[in-house]
Design an enzyme around this catalytic site. Structure first.
Site, PDB file in Angstrom:
ATOM      1  N   GLU A  23      -6.077   8.774   9.671  1.00  0.00           N
ATOM      2  CA  GLU A  23      -4.910   8.552  10.350  1.00  0.00           C
ATOM      3  C   GLU A  23      -4.607   8.903  11.573  1.00  0.00           C
ATOM      4  O   GLU A  23      -5.126  10.026  11.964  1.00  0.00           O
ATOM      5  CB  GLU A  23      -3.790   8.976   9.390  1.00  0.00           C
ATOM      6  CG  GLU A  23      -3.972   8.843   7.844  1.00  0.00           C
ATOM      7  CD  GLU A  23      -4.010   7.398   7.601  1.00  0.00           C
ATOM      8  OE1 GLU A  23      -3.901   6.500   8.373  1.00  0.00           O
ATOM      9  OE2 GLU A  23      -4.247   6.932   6.208  1.00  0.00           O
ATOM     10  N   GLU A  64       0.818  -1.239  -0.095  1.00  0.00           N
ATOM     11  CA  GLU A  64       0.107  -0.078   0.023  1.00  0.00           C
ATOM     12  C   GLU A  64       0.816   1.156  -0.158  1.00  0.00           C
ATOM     13  O   GLU A  64       1.774   1.579   0.987  1.00  0.00           O
ATOM     14  CB  GLU A  64      -0.914   0.093   1.257  1.00  0.00           C
ATOM     15  CG  GLU A  64      -2.277  -0.898   1.192  1.00  0.00           C
ATOM     16  CD  GLU A  64      -3.038  -0.640   2.290  1.00  0.00           C
ATOM     17  OE1 GLU A  64      -2.889   0.411   3.002  1.00  0.00           O
ATOM     18  OE2 GLU A  64      -3.779  -1.443   2.569  1.00  0.00           O
TER      19      GLU A  64
END
Length: 257
Positions: free
Chosen positions: A55, A44
């Site tokens: 995040e 990724e």
């Protein structure tokens, strides 16, 4: 069969994540090559964004460092082209809808496919907004990866039916980051998924140790690790390459054991 599906054909998959351009794109290239050489089944690649809502602090910090260092979408496309001269494992971009929209959805997806990207993860795009991206992804041969969260209960089947590539199971509520304990019932989620599709599923968010990876892949087809790798980059920069390689090797061995 897509390249992403193929990544799950030879046993449980280990999927590392890296933020592109943290601390610079040359370091990212070296880390990606090392990950591939040490057994990563799929990688990724995070395109940095100024407001990465999914995040936690570790990857937020990586986004800030990458943007400050001059990482742009165009430079990341060029980096992928360079990697594709010798790296064959599937690549998936993980970024946010705004990054794609601002570049132009068709232009972004055609450039991603041309550079050698195999799929796209957009954590801020819910199932209901999937039609904004899915047809263009299909047009350019990219898998749009669906995400299933612990709160998805009555929607798991619906999301899974339309999934392509692999299904990203979010192991815990909240943002990315390492966790001491992962309490989500992965067995329950994968059982529902398998009633409606044979698309492989991998667990991410919070996995940081070989023991956790092994536990998650008792039921899922793969484990995804980001923050634990990004922490090493934050600590050592370009000096982290071989350490990350060692980590990938250990995690791959854990999911296969």
């Amino acid at each position: 069969m897509s390249k992403i599906r193929e990544a799950f054909q030879n046993g449980k998959a280990f999927i590392p994540f890296i933020t592109c351009g943290d601390p610079d794109l040359e370091t990212t290239k070296a880390i990606v090559r090392e990950m591939a050489a040490r057994g990563a089944d799929l990688i990724e690649l995070g395109i940095p964004f100024s407001d990465p809502t999914a995040e936690g602090p570790v990857i937020q910090g990586a986004n800030i460092r990458a943007l400050s260092g001059g990482a742009t979408t165009d430079r990341i496309f060029q980096m992928v082209r360079e990697l594709r001269t010798d790296v064959t494992v599937p690549f998936v971009f993980m970024t946010y809808a705004n990054v794609v929209y601002s570049y132009g959805t068709e232009r972004f997806l055609s450039a991603a496919a041309e550079a050698g990207i195999d799929g796209l993860i957009l954590p801020d795009v819910p199932y209901e907004e999937r039609p904004d991206f899915a047809p263009a992804c299909e047009k350019y041969g990219l898998d749009l990866i669906a995400m299933i969260a612990p709160t998805s209960e009555d929607r798991i089947s619906m999301i899974a039916r339309e999934a392509t590539g692999f299904i990203y199971i979010v192991s815990s509520l909240g943002v990315t980051g390492t966790r001491t304990n992962i309490t989500t019932d992965i067995h329950h989620i994968t059982a529902i998924i398998r009633q409606v599709t044979d698309t492989p599923c991998a667990v991410g968010f919070g996995i940081s140790t070989p023991e956790q990876a092994r536990e998650m892949t008792r039921y899922a087809d793969g484990a995804i690790v980001g923050s634990a790798i990004v922490k090493q980059v934050a600590a050592k920069g370009a000096g982290a390459v071989s350490d990350i390689g060692d980590f990938v090797e250990k995690m791959k061995a854990a999911v296969r054991s």
